[in-house]
Design a protein around this motif. Structure first.
Motif, PDB file in Angstrom:
ATOM      1  N   LYS A  30      66.866  31.775  56.314  1.00 27.67           N
ATOM      2  CA  LYS A  30      67.918  31.810  55.288  1.00 27.67           C
ATOM      3  C   LYS A  30      67.712  30.665  54.304  1.00 27.67           C
ATOM      4  CE  LYS A  30      72.816  31.110  55.489  1.00 27.67           C
ATOM      5  NZ  LYS A  30      73.994  31.312  56.324  1.00 27.67           N
ATOM      6  N   ARG A  59      70.164  39.010  43.973  1.00 27.41           N
ATOM      7  CA  ARG A  59      70.734  40.151  44.712  1.00 27.41           C
ATOM      8  C   ARG A  59      69.720  40.861  45.596  1.00 27.41           C
ATOM      9  NH1 ARG A  59      74.202  41.625  39.980  1.00 27.41           N
ATOM     10  NH2 ARG A  59      76.048  40.389  40.441  1.00 27.41           N
ATOM     11  N   LYS A  60      68.456  40.841  45.176  1.00 29.80           N
ATOM     12  CA  LYS A  60      67.437  41.597  45.926  1.00 29.80           C
ATOM     13  C   LYS A  60      67.115  40.954  47.287  1.00 29.80           C
ATOM     14  CE  LYS A  60      63.473  39.485  43.620  1.00 29.80           C
ATOM     15  NZ  LYS A  60      62.099  39.640  43.206  1.00 29.80           N
ATOM     16  N   TYR A  61      67.502  39.705  47.486  1.00 30.88           N
ATOM     17  CA  TYR A  61      67.185  39.042  48.756  1.00 30.88           C
ATOM     18  C   TYR A  61      68.340  39.206  49.736  1.00 30.88           C
ATOM     19  CZ  TYR A  61      63.835  36.575  45.777  1.00 30.88           C
ATOM     20  OH  TYR A  61      62.831  36.263  44.893  1.00 30.88           O
ATOM     21  N   THR A  62      67.988  39.467  50.983  1.00 30.31           N
ATOM     22  CA  THR A  62      69.044  39.609  51.991  1.00 30.31           C
ATOM     23  C   THR A  62      69.299  38.277  52.688  1.00 30.31           C
ATOM     24  OG1 THR A  62      67.344  40.268  53.531  1.00 30.31           O
ATOM     25  CG2 THR A  62      68.588  42.056  52.458  1.00 30.31           C
ATOM     26  N   ASN A  63      68.398  37.310  52.491  1.00 28.71           N
ATOM     27  CA  ASN A  63      68.539  36.033  53.209  1.00 28.71           C
ATOM     28  C   ASN A  63      68.786  34.847  52.280  1.00 28.71           C
ATOM     29  OD1 ASN A  63      65.945  36.168  52.167  1.00 28.71           O
ATOM     30  ND2 ASN A  63      65.010  35.068  53.869  1.00 28.71           N
ATOM     31  N   GLU A  65      71.776  32.764  50.074  1.00 33.43           N
ATOM     32  CA  GLU A  65      73.207  32.551  49.839  1.00 33.43           C
ATOM     33  C   GLU A  65      73.326  31.608  48.638  1.00 33.43           C
ATOM     34  OE1 GLU A  65      75.262  31.614  53.634  1.00 33.43           O
ATOM     35  OE2 GLU A  65      76.268  30.058  52.460  1.00 33.43           O
TER      36      GLU A  65
END
Ligand code: COA
Length: 161
Positions: A30, A59-63, A65
């Protein structure tokens, strides 16, 4: 879980910052990209504007914040259970300042490691002040910033002209 903090002013976020982020997301579980509330800098974009611009770009990354902080970076990192700080090294000229910060942060918390990443060489001359200045004077910055930032810079210019 390996958590890294990528701190900066991001006023505004540029393709150079995103290049570093792209590399960091491959190394950590993360990455928290966090805006430093630096009272000594007079930003062009408010913290909220900077935050929503970053959000639009990641937005394209899931990890990834997006966050902001004030106070000591190592303390913030501890609250997030992060063990690494990511910083970009664009040129030798960045090195002295970055080395000083990294060593000071190590002194403050020996469990937090600074990891330096090099952006693609096409971004080595890039920084946010140059982008702000060119945009303010009506120059083309489309090659240096992502689309949401380009549009935000154009809106700012219209408002001030
Ligand atoms: N591509 C393009 N530009 C980049 C870049 C990259 N990969 N990496 C850095 N830059 C540019 C930035 O755009 C910025 O440009 P500007 O000064 O023209 O606006 C400049 O390099 C400085 O980088 P930035 O990443 O924004 O760092 P900063 O110097 O503003 O902030 C902090 C550094 C936030 C990490 C530091 O001030 C901090 O830790 N503050 C918290 C307080 C603290 O703990 N202090 C003790 C530290 S030892």
């Amino acid at each position: 879980m390996k958590i890294a903090i990528y701190p900066g002013s991001f006023d505004p976020i540029t393709n150079g910052h995103l290049d570093i982020l792209e590399r960091a997301v491959k190394l950590f579980d993360k990455v928290i990209i966090t805006i430093a509330k630096n009272p000594s800098k007079a930003p062009m974009f408010t913290e909220e504007e900077r935050r929503s611009l970053i959000e639009a770009c990641v937005r394209k990354y899931t990890n990834v914040e997006v966050d902001s902080f004030d106070g000591l970076l190592v303390e913030y990192a501890r609250t997030k259970r992060a063990t690494s700080l990511v910083r970009g090294l664009r040129a030798i000229s960045d090195f002295e300042y970055e080395l000083q910060m990294a060593l000071m942060n190590r002194k403050l918390d020996g469990n937090i490691e600074t990891v330096f990443l090099m952006p693609n060489e096409k971004y080595t001359y890039l920084n946010s002040s140059i982008v702000r200045e060119i945009a303010r004077l009506g120059g083309d910055v489309s090659g240096f910033v992502p689309k949401p930032v380009l549009q935000a810079l154009q809106r700012k210019r219209k408002r001030t002209s």
